[in-house]
Design a protein around this motif. Structure first.
Motif, short mmCIF file in Angstrom:
data_model
loop_
_atom_site.label_atom_id
_atom_site.label_comp_id
_atom_site.label_asym_id
_atom_site.label_seq_id
_atom_site.Cartn_x
_atom_site.Cartn_y
_atom_site.Cartn_z
N UNK A 1 -4.33 -13.16 0.34
CA UNK A 1 -5.08 -12.76 1.52
C UNK A 1 -4.92 -11.25 1.77
N UNK A 2 -5.98 -10.63 2.20
CA UNK A 2 -5.91 -9.21 2.54
C UNK A 2 -5.49 -9.07 4.00
N UNK A 3 -4.52 -8.21 4.22
CA UNK A 3 -4.09 -7.97 5.59
C UNK A 3 -4.69 -6.62 6.01
N UNK A 4 -5.36 -6.60 7.14
CA UNK A 4 -5.97 -5.34 7.60
C UNK A 4 -7.13 -4.94 6.71
N UNK B 1 -14.70 2.21 -0.60
CA UNK B 1 -14.88 0.78 -0.29
C UNK B 1 -13.80 0.34 0.68
N UNK B 2 -14.27 -0.18 1.83
CA UNK B 2 -13.35 -0.76 2.79
C UNK B 2 -13.35 -2.27 2.59
N UNK B 3 -12.26 -2.71 2.00
CA UNK B 3 -12.14 -4.14 1.74
C UNK B 3 -11.43 -4.75 2.94
N UNK B 4 -12.28 -5.30 3.83
CA UNK B 4 -11.78 -5.73 5.14
C UNK B 4 -11.27 -7.16 5.07
N UNK C 1 -0.02 1.85 10.09
CA UNK C 1 -0.94 1.80 11.22
C UNK C 1 -1.36 3.24 11.53
N UNK C 2 -2.64 3.45 11.66
CA UNK C 2 -3.16 4.81 11.87
C UNK C 2 -3.79 4.87 13.26
N UNK D 1 -4.00 -1.83 10.35
CA UNK D 1 -3.31 -2.19 9.10
C UNK D 1 -4.13 -1.69 7.93
N UNK D 2 -3.60 -0.64 7.31
CA UNK D 2 -4.34 -0.01 6.22
C UNK D 2 -3.33 0.49 5.21
N UNK D 3 -3.75 0.64 3.97
CA UNK D 3 -2.79 1.09 2.95
C UNK D 3 -2.65 2.60 2.99
N UNK D 4 -1.41 3.03 2.89
CA UNK D 4 -1.16 4.47 2.74
C UNK D 4 -1.48 4.85 1.30
N UNK D 5 -1.64 6.16 1.02
CA UNK D 5 -1.85 6.56 -0.37
C UNK D 5 -0.70 6.09 -1.26
N UNK D 6 0.47 5.85 -0.70
CA UNK D 6 1.60 5.35 -1.48
C UNK D 6 1.50 3.84 -1.67
#
Lengths: 151, 505, 104
Positions: A27-30, A45-48, B83-84, B73-78
């Motif tokens: 599952x993708x979170x965020x 691409x924003x994979x929501x 959270x932004x 909830x988003x991925x950092x470049x790392x």
């Protein structure tokens, strides 16, 4: 990438961006962000995370979108029915942006998509693709078609 | 969210060192004005003062920065979850990056499980509906199969029936020929009869099998004397055993007059089939039948010292049409199938135990509720005659003649039996009788003609006509000819004696 | 005449054992009637007479159902009246033979 949970948004994205596929469901979170060049256009691409029983789509992730890929699971009719309400959420937030539709898991034997639904989507001006992230079927065409519409 | 710069500063002061969050400050053209030292920890390596942040950070592209905004909830470049938070002020935007790993793990556990469960539920529902569909399909197929089986068995019974009639006539004619044939012909005819009989029994089996498939077999239970059934069967199968060096015995454990309720003809069929098989497959040694009756249950075991059945064949032996290969024995392969089904219908079970080369034991039980023997109703006290009566009976049917003779003799009547009217006329010319019993239909000279000749000769012996059919019983004609009475068959001996009493005084 | 004597039991036994033969004989008469050569009326008479015999003896030995059915069939096969249809004869004789078969 917008759609119900476990329809294959991440799989389609990963197939398109990194040409990888995994059968395992994660599952993708965020939201996951990826970028790829389509011709001269950089596509981010924003994979929501999918809509699920616990949470609706987080509309914050839709802000700023220039185009939408609605993804449904061709073996789970409810995920295709869900697209109309997802569209309402989306259009509220980002306006009438270009849309393409991926009906994913086309390789699966349980595939069952009614032609009425495809016609309905086409009538809204959406391009509909039967895709298979697993086989790579129509993955490229899907994204290219959207980019073409956005330009 | 309305954090001001003071607040941000405060946060940065207190928490930078713990690396839980970082920040940078942009002007309205996405140009970096300020950046915290720990941004590298989150993978934002090139975010230096003066660069265009959208060149470095994909998620900034297209973002509306005129308003408070948060990407929770988003991925950092790392690659780590962050959270932004965007905090706009008049000419700048503060972008706060916070570590969201713990939150990510929490959500992931929850969401992964929930989604997997939901997928499972969906799969389960689908499976259930597939099972339901499969069930319906199977039921349909079953109906079709049943119809096919019904057609097959109705075809079988149709064909069998067509075979049977001409075959029976072959047998019938053979029987008739056998009656007056010389020894050589008799041998040939007997062989014909045996072959026809065998063929007929095969056809009967096919018919029975068909009837089972279309549920046409009905049991007809009635009061039955067990000893009689077993002696019948013995009579039938013993000759078979005697043609081989097989020692054949039947042992039963009941008293002579033991009456039970069951379908005796079906029981006979089963016994003949099982014992017949035992003898058929036993070339020397013995075939031992042991029957016992206990608690309304008839148990029979048939043990032979025959060729036996291999374990592999034992599994198939009850299947319709199956026959062991290479035994050199013929048949439809239906006998045991039918026998087992009859036994099951009779509330029992059939069991086969065998070892190849040693022998076979077939045992079965059927329900056999005992009843008190049904005595024939006590007849009225019969007329006694002072002296012994003598009766002349003209009757061409031996079955009837023997029975009437015996019944009369048991009452002390002397009976002379002749087989046609002419013989009766002849006999009466030389001998006196108290009464004449005259059948109507007889060869050579029928009853009416015989009576008319007897009376024509002046003989006044009382004559009683016996006829099989009330329709043919023409009282008027009988009287006209000078008959004194008549009886419709079946003749009741008591009636006969009553008439005799009236006539003979 | 309380219970049948041994001799009568033997006789009844003999009769019962003869039912199979009677069935064969009846079948052969029926067959001869249907497919035989010569005068059909005389073939019918032969069949009728056999039924007659059967009706008489079966009744005597307590097979009332056979006797009754045979008498019914005698009415159908009566050659003195109008010639019956072959199918009628077959039907009625078959009913007799089925009963015989049941008892045999």
């Amino acid at each position: 990438m917008v759609g119900d949970f476990a329809v294959g948004k991440t799989s389609l994205t990963q197939k398109f961006v990194n040409n990888v596929f995994s059968d395992k469901y994660l599952t993708t979170i965020g939201v996951k962000i990826d970028s790829v060049m389509v011709d001269d256009t950089k596509v981010i691409v924003w994979d929501v995370a999918g809509r699920d029983s616990l949470s609706p789509i987080n509309a914050n992730y839709l802000v700023g979108a220039a185009g939408i890929v609605f993804v449904g699971d061709g073996t789970r009719p409810s995920t295709i029915d869900a697209m109309s309400s997802l569209w309402e959420t989306t259009v509220d937030r980002v306006g009438d942006v270009p849309v393409v539709v991926a009906l994913n898991k086309h390789d699966h034997p349980d595939w069952s998509v009614s032609s009425e639904q495809i016609i309905e989507f086409s009538n809204r001006g959406w391009d509909v693709f039967n895709t298979s992230a697993k086989e790579g079927e129509n993955v490229k065409s899907l994204f290219e078609s959207l980019v073409h519409k956005m330009n | 969210m309305s954090l001001n710069q003071d607040r941000v500063a405060e946060i940065s002061q207190s928490l930078f060192d713990r690396r839980q969050f970082a920040y940078f400050l942009l002007d309205t053209q996405w140009c970096v004005l300020e950046a915290s030292n720990n941004l590298q920890e989150f993978g934002f390596s090139n975010l230096e003062v003066g660069v265009d942040a959208t060149d470095e950070i994909d998620f900034l592209v297209g973002i509306d920065i005129s308003d408070n905004h948060e990407l929770s909830m988003i991925s950092s470049p790392a690659g780590d979850p962050i959270r932004v938070t965007f905090i706009p002020s008049v000419s700048t935007i503060t972008v706060v990056i916070m570590d969201a790993r713990q939150e990510f793990l929490r959500q992931k556990q929850l969401q992964q499980k929930a989604n997997e469960n939901e997928l499972l539920l969906g799969t389960q529902e689908k499976l259930l509906s597939e099972i339901e569909e499969a069930k319906i399909k199977l039921e349909l197929q079953n109906v079709e199969l049943q119809e096919a089986a019904r057609l097959q068995s109705s075809f079988l019974s149709g064909v069998s029936h067509e075979f049977r009639t001409p075959l029976a006539s072959i047998m019938g004619y053979t029987n008739l020929l056998l009656k007056d044939s010389d020894e050589t012909s008799a041998n040939y005819l007997s062989a014909m009869k045996r072959s026809s009989k065998h063929l007929l029994s095969l056809i009967e089996n096919l018919l029975d099998h068909g009837k089972f498939d279309s549920n046409e077999i009905m049991l007809n239970p009635k009061s039955t004397e067990l000893a009689e059934v077993f002696s019948d069967v013995e009579l039938l199968v013993r000759p078979l055993a005697e043609t081989k060096s097989v020692n054949f015995t039947i042992t039963t454990d009941w008293q002579a007059a033991c009456f039970v309720v069951l379908d005796d003809s079906r029981l006979r069929q089963c016994l003949i089939n099982i014992i017949g098989n035992a003898i058929k497959f036993t070339d020397q040694g013995r075939v031992t039948v042991v029957a016992s009756l206990k608690d309304d249950d008839l148990h029979v075991s048939v043990e032979d010292t025959g060729i036996g059945v291999s374990e592999e064949h034992l599994k198939k032996i009850k299947q319709p049409f199956w026959q062991a290969p290479d035994t050199g024995k013929s048949g439809t392969g239906l006998g045991l199938t039918i026998t087992e089904r009859i036994i099951e219908m009779m509330g029992g079970a059939l069991d086969i135990d065998s070892s190849e080369g040693v022998g076979t034991t077939v045992s079965f039980n059927v329900m056999a509720p005992s009843i008190e023997p049904t005595f024939h109703q006590e007849a009225q006290v019969l007329t006694q005659f002072n002296r012994s009566l003598s009766v002349l009976m003209a009757e061409d049917d031996e079955d009837i003649a023997f029975l009437v003779t015996l019944l009369l003799e048991e009452q002390g009547v002397k009976v002379v039996h002749v087989a046609n009217g002419a013989l009766a006329v002849d006999r009466l010319q030389h001998e006196d009788f108290d009464l004449v019993l005259m059948d109507l239909h007889m060869p050579v000279l029928n009853g009416y003609d015989a009576v008319s000749q007897i009376r024509g000769a002046g003989n006044t012996t009382p004559i009683v006509i016996m006829t099989a059919s009330a329709i043919e019983a023409d009282k008027g004609r009988a009287q006209e000819l000078g008959c004194d009475g008549y009886l419709v068959k079946p003749v009741d001996i008591a009636d006969l004696l009553n008439i005799a009493q009236q006539l003979v005084t | 005449m309380n219970q049948d004597s041994v001799k009568i039991q033997q006789l009844k036994h003999r009769y019962r054992n003869s039912l199979a033969t009677k069935l064969e004989e009846l079948d052969s008469y029926l067959f001869a009637f249907e497919f035989g050569e010569g005068n059909i009326r005389s073939r019918l008479v032969e069949l009728h007479e056999y039924l007659h015999k059967l009706a008489g003896s079966a009744g005597m030995y307590g097979y009332d159902d056979i006797a009754k059915m045979a008498r019914d069939s005698m009415a159908v096969t009566n050659a003195d009246s109008e010639m019956p249809e072959i199918i009628e004869v077959k039907d009625s004789v078959t009913r007799v033979r089925d009963l015989l078969e049941q008892h045999a």
